[in-house]
Design an enzyme around this catalytic site. Structure first.
Site, mmCIF file in Angstrom:
data_model
loop_
_atom_site.group_PDB
_atom_site.id
_atom_site.type_symbol
_atom_site.label_atom_id
_atom_site.label_comp_id
_atom_site.label_asym_id
_atom_site.label_seq_id
_atom_site.Cartn_x
_atom_site.Cartn_y
_atom_site.Cartn_z
ATOM 1 C CG PHE A 109 -0.828 -0.006 2.457
ATOM 2 C CD1 PHE A 109 -0.114 1.667 3.277
ATOM 3 C CD2 PHE A 109 0.433 -0.398 3.379
ATOM 4 C CE1 PHE A 109 0.152 2.215 4.101
ATOM 5 C CE2 PHE A 109 0.819 -0.379 4.339
ATOM 6 C CZ PHE A 109 1.083 1.008 4.461
ATOM 7 C CE LYS A 110 3.407 1.625 4.729
ATOM 8 N NZ LYS A 110 4.985 1.529 5.526
#
Length: 454
Positions: A109-110
Site C-alpha cells: 500500500f505504500k
C-alpha cells in the site's frame, strides 16, 4: 492552503514547503490549517477513475503547484499499477469487502503515496534547482516503495534505514537489489523504532538538515497521508449509498499513518461507520485504545514484520485533534513520552475508533480460515484485520501487501507458497547494502561521505 505544525513552534507553510521539509522545524508534524468540505463534490466525483479522483482531491491541498504539473505527477504515479481500477474492492460475503492496495510496483500500500511523492520531489528539484537528500526508516514496505518511487531520479540521493534481520527476505531484496547509484539501503542493528528515532534526531539538526536539503519519506510527510486518504475516498464512493456511513474500515497499522489518513476525511465531511485499528503482537495502539495508556514496550519480532513498531509516529497528528489543537499540550505529551516511554491519559476516547491485537499463533490460523471460508489469500498483516471482526458489520478490510512478500509464513502453515513474477526476478540479483551502528553520528557521517563523492 497553509499547513501548521502540531507543536506550534513553526510558521505556517504552503504545500510544497511542507512536502520538502517533511518534519516541521520545531519537531512537529504538518497538518492543514483548514479543510475543504468534500460533500459538495461527491456526486461529480463518484464516477471518477482513481487518477482523476486523486487529482481532484489534491487540487484542494496543493494550491501552490501548477495544475498541469500536479496532474502529470499524479497520472505518472499510478500508470505503473497493474490493476485497471488501481485499488479494487473484492467482496468476500454479504458484509465484508477487501480493498486491495498491493497492485503497485512493490506490491504494498505504500506505493500509493511514494510513487506520487517521488514525482513531487522531482518537481521540487526542477522548481528550485537544488538537490534533495531523502532519509527514511522502514520496517519493510516503506523502504521498498520509497526506493521504487525515487529510483534513478536526477538530483535525489536516498538513504533508507531498516532493522537488520527483522524484515522479510523479499522486502530486503526489494531495497538492496536495485543496482541504482542514488540508493543507499542501510541495515542497522536494532529495531524500527531505533531507526526512526535516529531519523528524527537528524531532522532535529536544522543546520545539517538545511545544508544537504534533507527531506522525509516516512509517513511523517504530509503528502503521504493525503495520498493515502484518496483510496479511502475511492472505496467509500464505490460502496452503495445506503451502507457508506455505516461501514467500518479495518486497517492493519503500526505507525498509525494508514488509519489516520482515512480518519482525516471525517474532517472534510465524509461519514464512516468507524475505523478499526488492527495491530500485531506489538500492540501499543490496541493498549492505548483499551486503557488510555500510551506506553513503550519491547518490540517482539513477528510474522507481520511491517507492524513491529512501538512508537507510532502519526499518533501525534491524532493527538493534536484529541487535544483540540492545543500545541502546548501536544508538546507536553510527546516530551513526557520521549523522556519516560509512557503517558497516561485520564480519558482517551475517539468516537468510532476500535482496535484489536493478533499474535503469531493466531496469524496462520486466520490466513487458513479466510482461505477456507472465502477462497481468498491474505498476507500476515492483512490477516490481523480479521481478528474478532464482527460477522454482521459492514466492513472494508484494507489488504496492505501481496501474500507473495511473505512466503515462509504460508510454508510453515502447510500451504502453497504464493509467488509473484515481480518478486521472483529479485532472486537472481546481487544485493548491496551498508551496515551501520544505529546512532545519529554514524548515519550523519555516512550520508556526508556519500554526498561528497558525487
Amino acid at each position: 492552503m497553509r499547513y501548521l505544525s502540531t507543536r506550534g513552534g513553526s510558521e505556517p507553510v504552503k504545500f510544497c514547503e511542507a512536502v520538502s521539509q517533511g518534519l516541521a522545524p520545531d519537531g512537529g508534524l504538518y497538518l492543514p490549517e483548514t479543510f475543504p468540505d468534500l460533500r459538495t463534490h461527491l456526486q461529480e466525483w463518484s464516477g471518477l477513475s482513481y487518477p482523476d479522483l486523486c487529482h481532484a482531491f489534491f487540487q484542494k491541498f496543493a494550491t501552490d503547484l501548477e495544475d498541469a504539473e500536479l496532474k502529470d505527477a499524479i497520472y505518472s504515479a499510478y500508470s505503473g499499477f497493474s490493476h485497471s481500477e488501481t485499488a479494487p474492492l473484492v467482496r468476500l460475503n454479504e458484509h465484508w469487502q477487501v480493498l486491495e492496495l498491493f497492485h503497485g510496483p512493490t506490491l504494498a500500500f505504500k506505493d500509493f503515496a511514494l510513487q506520487l511523492l517521488g514525482n513531487l520531489y522531482e518537481l521540487q528539484i526542477k522548481r528550485t534547482g537544488k538537490p534533495l537528500c531523502i532519509l527514511g526508516a522502514t520496517s519493510g514496505d516503506t523502504g521498498a516503495a520509497a526506493i521504487s518511487g525515487l529510483l534513478g531520479k536526477s538530483g535525489v540521493k536516498v538513504f533508507i534505514l531498516y532493522p537488520n534481520g527483522k524484515v522479510s527476505p523479499l522486502q530486503e531484496r526489494q531495497m538492496t537489489c536495485t543496482g541504482a547509484e542514488n540508493i543507499y539501503p542501510i541495515a542497522i542493528e536494532g529495531t524500527f523504532d531505533d531507526a526512526q528515532r535516529t531519523v528524527k534526531e537528524l531532522f532535529g539538526d536544522i543546520t545539517f538538515r538545511e545544508s544537504i536539503g534533507l527531506s522525509a519519506v516516512n509517513s511523517i510527510n504530509l503528502a503521504r497521508i493525503l495520498a493515502q486518504s484518496v483510496y479511502y475516498l475511492y472505496a467509500w464512493l464505490r460502496l452503495s449509498s445506503d451502507v457508506r456511513e455505516h461501514t467500518t474500515f479495518v486497517v492493519p497499522t503500526g505507525n498509525f499513518g494508514n488509519v489516520f489518513a482515512g480518519w482525516l476525511l471525517t474532517k472534510m465531511g465524509i461519514q464512516f461507520g468507524g475505523f478499526r485499528v488492527a495491530t500485531n503482537q506489538n500492540d501499543i495502539l490496541h493498549r492505548l485504545f483499551g486503557s488510555g495508556e500510551y506506553q513503550l514496550g519491547e518490540v517482539s519480532p513477528s510474522l507481520a514484520p511491517s507492524m513491529d513498531i512501538q512508537v507510532a509516529s502519526n499518533f501525534e497528528r491524532l493527538l493534536f485533534y484529541f487535544l483540540d489543537g492545543n500545541a502546548d499540550q501536544v508538546r507536553e505529551v510527546m516530551t513526557t513520552f520521549r523522556d519516560t516511554g509512557r503517558y497516561e491519559f485520564e480519558k482517551f476516547s475517539i468516537p468510532k475508533f476500535s482496535s484489536s491485537s493478533t499474535n503469531d499463533i493466531e496469524i496462520p490460523q486466520i490466513i487458513g480460515g479466510v482461505w477456507k471460508d472465502h477462497n481468498y489469500l491474505v498476507d500476515p498483516h492483512t490477516a490481523c484485520a480479521f481478528q474478532d471482526l464482527p460477522c454482521d458489520m459492514p466492513s472494508v478490510i484494507l489488504a496492505t501487501a501481496h501474500p507473495a512478500k511473505f512466503p515462509q509464513v504460508f510454508e510453515d502453515a502447510g500451504m502453497s507458497r504464493p509467488t509473484s513474477p515481480v518478486l521472483e526476478e529479485l532472486l537472481d540479483r546481487a544485493p548491496n547494502k551498508f551496515h551501520l551502528d544505529v546512532d545519529a553520528l554514524s548515519v550523519r557521517s555516512f550520508i556526508e561521505k556519500k554526498l561528497k563523492r558525487t
